[in-house]
Design an enzyme around this catalytic site. Structure first.
Site, PDB file in Angstrom:
ATOM      1  N   ASP A 122       0.951  -1.499   0.205  1.00  0.00           N
ATOM      2  CA  ASP A 122      -0.133   0.121   0.051  1.00  0.00           C
ATOM      3  C   ASP A 122       1.254   1.309  -0.237  1.00  0.00           C
ATOM      4  OD1 ASP A 122      -2.432   0.948   0.349  1.00  0.00           O
ATOM      5  OD2 ASP A 122      -1.424   1.723   2.332  1.00  0.00           O
ATOM      6  N   GLU A 177      -1.850  -5.695  -3.413  1.00  0.00           N
ATOM      7  CA  GLU A 177      -0.824  -4.698  -2.650  1.00  0.00           C
ATOM      8  C   GLU A 177       0.080  -5.576  -2.414  1.00  0.00           C
ATOM      9  OE1 GLU A 177      -3.648  -1.093  -0.908  1.00  0.00           O
ATOM     10  OE2 GLU A 177      -3.706  -3.530  -0.038  1.00  0.00           O
TER      11      GLU A 177
END
Length: 230
Positions: free
Chosen positions: A52, A124
């Site tokens: 992220d 991610e």
């Protein structure tokens, strides 16, 4: 052996060959699978956290380099769209990540391979795995290759509005009327429902979409309708 051969196919699709294949395997391991198998199996949650942050930095840099330059507010809106759960889930689907996931029995039985939250998290985690395996420059190259074509195709102005807003503007501008949304189906237990929404413009069906919430189903239906109309 079969698992490793399957992941080779994924590596070819990604355009990245892992020096440490276990990182790729971990990126695709959902916590439900690790919980069922017990100790020794590492899930992808920590990788998801790291990925992220890497995504935010790389996408921010990509937007910063665009010409003509975007304002800070515009960059924030476009970045929020690009790294949102629906967007990342669509990217994950484009690579076929769902079929490579390791899921627990419960998630497998409830459509986990298509859940946006699981797919976006896996993407991610994948970005983090590439970062740890090959370093920041290779991770940046990968993310850039994924998102730059989208920016070039849509333009930054087309990426800071949700699909419903874009569809409404398109229909009102071309046809002088707004589309309508109708719930046509829902199934599953209360804690894990799937909804299906239909979009109409007058008597014409523009598209349908499914999601884990009515809002998500509407967005997917609007996205499909835009693909047809634009």
């Amino acid at each position: 052996m079969e698992r490793r051969e399957n992941l080779r196919d994924l590596e070819e699709a990604l355009g990245y060959l892992f020096e440490t294949p276990d990182l790729l395997d971990q990126a695709l391991t959902h916590k439900s699978y690790a919980n069922e198998r017990g100790s020794g199996i590492r899930d992808n949650e920590r990788l998801e956290f790291l990925g992220d942050a890497v995504l935010d930095l790389v996408v921010s840099h990509l937007l910063y380099d665009l010409r003509p330059p975007l304002t800070e507010g515009k960059m924030s809106k476009v970045r929020a769209f690009l790294v949102s759960e629906p967007s990342l889930a669509e990217v994950a689907r484009s690579f076929g990540l769902g079929r490579y996931l390791l899921l627990g029995k419960g998630e497998e039985q409830t459509g986990g391979r298509e859940k946006p939250s699981i797919l976006s998290g896996a993407f991610e985690a994948l970005v983090a795995a590439i970062y740890l395996d090959g370093g920041f420059d290779l991770a940046r190259e990968f993310v850039d290759a994924v998102f730059r074509p989208l920016l070039e195709a849509e333009g930054p102005g087309g990426l800071d509005r949700d699909f419903k807003t874009r569809l409404q503007e398109h229909c009102q501008g071309r046809y002088g009327t707004a589309p309508t949304y109708r719930l046509v189906g829902e199934w599953g237990p209360d804690h894990d429902k799937t909804f299906e929404v239909e979009i109409r413009l007058g008597n014409r069906v523009l598209g349908r979409g499914r999601g884990r919430s009515k809002k998500e189903a509407e967005q997917r239906a609007a996205q499909g309708a835009l693909d047809v109309l634009e």
